[in-house]
Design an enzyme around this catalytic site. Structure first.
Site, short mmCIF file in Angstrom:
data_model
loop_
_atom_site.label_atom_id
_atom_site.label_comp_id
_atom_site.label_asym_id
_atom_site.label_seq_id
_atom_site.Cartn_x
_atom_site.Cartn_y
_atom_site.Cartn_z
N HIS A 59 0.82 -1.22 0.00
CA HIS A 59 0.00 0.00 0.00
C HIS A 59 0.85 1.26 0.00
CE1 HIS A 59 -2.68 -3.16 1.51
NE2 HIS A 59 -3.69 -2.42 1.12
N GLU A 239 -8.11 -6.02 -4.89
CA GLU A 239 -7.30 -6.92 -4.06
C GLU A 239 -7.75 -8.37 -4.19
OE1 GLU A 239 -6.12 -3.61 -0.64
OE2 GLU A 239 -7.60 -5.13 -0.18
C1 DHB Z 1 -9.39 -0.36 4.26
C2 DHB Z 1 -9.28 -1.53 3.49
C3 DHB Z 1 -8.07 -1.87 2.91
O1 DHB Z 1 -7.89 -2.96 2.11
C4 DHB Z 1 -6.95 -1.08 3.11
O2 DHB Z 1 -5.78 -1.51 2.58
C5 DHB Z 1 -7.04 0.08 3.84
C6 DHB Z 1 -8.27 0.44 4.42
C7 DHB Z 1 -10.67 0.03 4.92
O3 DHB Z 1 -11.74 -0.56 4.66
O4 DHB Z 1 -10.63 0.94 5.77
FE FE Z 2 -5.81 -3.01 1.25
#
Ligand code: DHB
Ligand code: FE
Length: 287
Positions: A59, A239
């Site tokens: 990320h 994802e």
């Molecule tokens: C959220 C989901 C994710 O896959 C991520 O990497 C960051 C945040 C979320 O739903 O807050």
């Molecule tokens: Fe994520």
């Protein structure tokens, strides 16, 4: 020879790390998600994997928009958590399995992929959430190999590319001469979109189709393009590619041992699914 014993796929969300750090597992908001894990932990205690191969998405920790590999494989002796935000306690670093990393890199290059090979790689919540959910005492009994799939910068690899990657990784693992039990993890998803006009978007029908396909055979999902998945699962729901690759790496019959699906955790349709390889299921039955 190395043996793939199962595929465990799970959502990852920074707020999960925060909930663990604050001990919120039994709060009504969190309980449905955390209740997914005791059966998984029982299975892990029985099956005792040696190595975990993660299909995950970085990320912005290792790669950003200036340099974005489509696929990257960690080949480090150790991975340090450098996750963002929340001010949560840092967790112990996790040992790598460089010999398996190079086995995978060699195998997938031979099979036509061009991964970035990372001898330094920090890990984020996509790795640390599943590790802490599997092993809450943070005394990791496994080594890991992280395989990152670009889910940020277009063009994204779509289901067919990720399916083929998974197949090639699975082939390389099964050709590894070490007598080790390998668990595959798909980290991410399911449907979610964090920003833009569709922020909060969730698609239960599509998620259910994908969860079913993980059991009956994931190949039909390769009919979708990456942009189809953006439309159906949300911009961050791509994802799902990590789930597709992890599932494709395990060939043969599978048995679904566990599934939970809960909407929402933060902005995400959270899901946990554990599939055992039929050979592992046979061994468990015989034992
Ligand atoms: C959220 C989901 C994710 O896959 C991520 O990497 C960051 C945040 C979320 O739903 O807050
Ligand atoms: Fe994520």
């Amino acid at each position: 020879m190395a043996r793939i014993i199962g595929t465990l796929s799970t959502s990852h969300i920074p707020a999960i790390g925060n909930a663990i750090a604050k001990g919120l597992q039994n709060e009504p908001y969190w309980k449905p998600f955390f209740d997914s894990w005791p059966p998984v932990r029982e299975w892990l205690a029985r099956e005792k994997p040696d190595v975990v191969v993660f299909f995950y998405n970085d990320h912005g920790l290792n790669f950003f928009l200036d340099k974005m590999p489509t696929f990257a494989v960690g080949a480090c002796a150790e991975y340090v958590s450098e996750d963002e935000g929340w001010g949560i306690p840092t967790i112990p670093s996790v040992r790598g399995e460089p010999k398996l990393s190079w086995q995978i890199i060699n195998g997938i290059v031979e099979d036509g992929f061009d991964p970035v090979m990372c001898q330094e790689m920090a890990v984020d919540h996509a790795i640390t959430n599943p590790l802490l959910l599997m092993f809450p005492d943070a005394k990791w009994p496994v080594t890991i190999v992280p395989i990152a799939i670009n889910s940020i910068q277009h063009p994204l690899p779509g289901p067919k590319r990720c399916f083929d990657l998974g197949r090639a990784v699975g082939k390389a693992i099964e050709a590894w001469p070490e007598d080790k039990k390998v668990l595959l993890i798909g980290s991410g998803g399911l449907s979610h979109q964090l920003d833009g006009s569709r922020a909060g978007f969730i698609n239960k029908a599509f998620d259910t189709e994908c969860l079913e396909a993980m059991v009956s055979g994931v190949e039909p999902l390769t009919k979708y393009s990456a942009l189809d998945v953006v439309e159906k699962a949300g911009a961050q729901g791509v994802e799902l590619m990590c789930w597709i690759a992890a599932r494709a790496a395990m060939q043969g019959d599978v048995k679904e041992l566990h599934r939970t699906y809960h909407i929402p955790i933060s902005n995400t349709a959270s899901a946990v699914q554990l599939l055992s390889h039929s050979r592992a299921a046979e061994t468990a039955k015989a034992a």
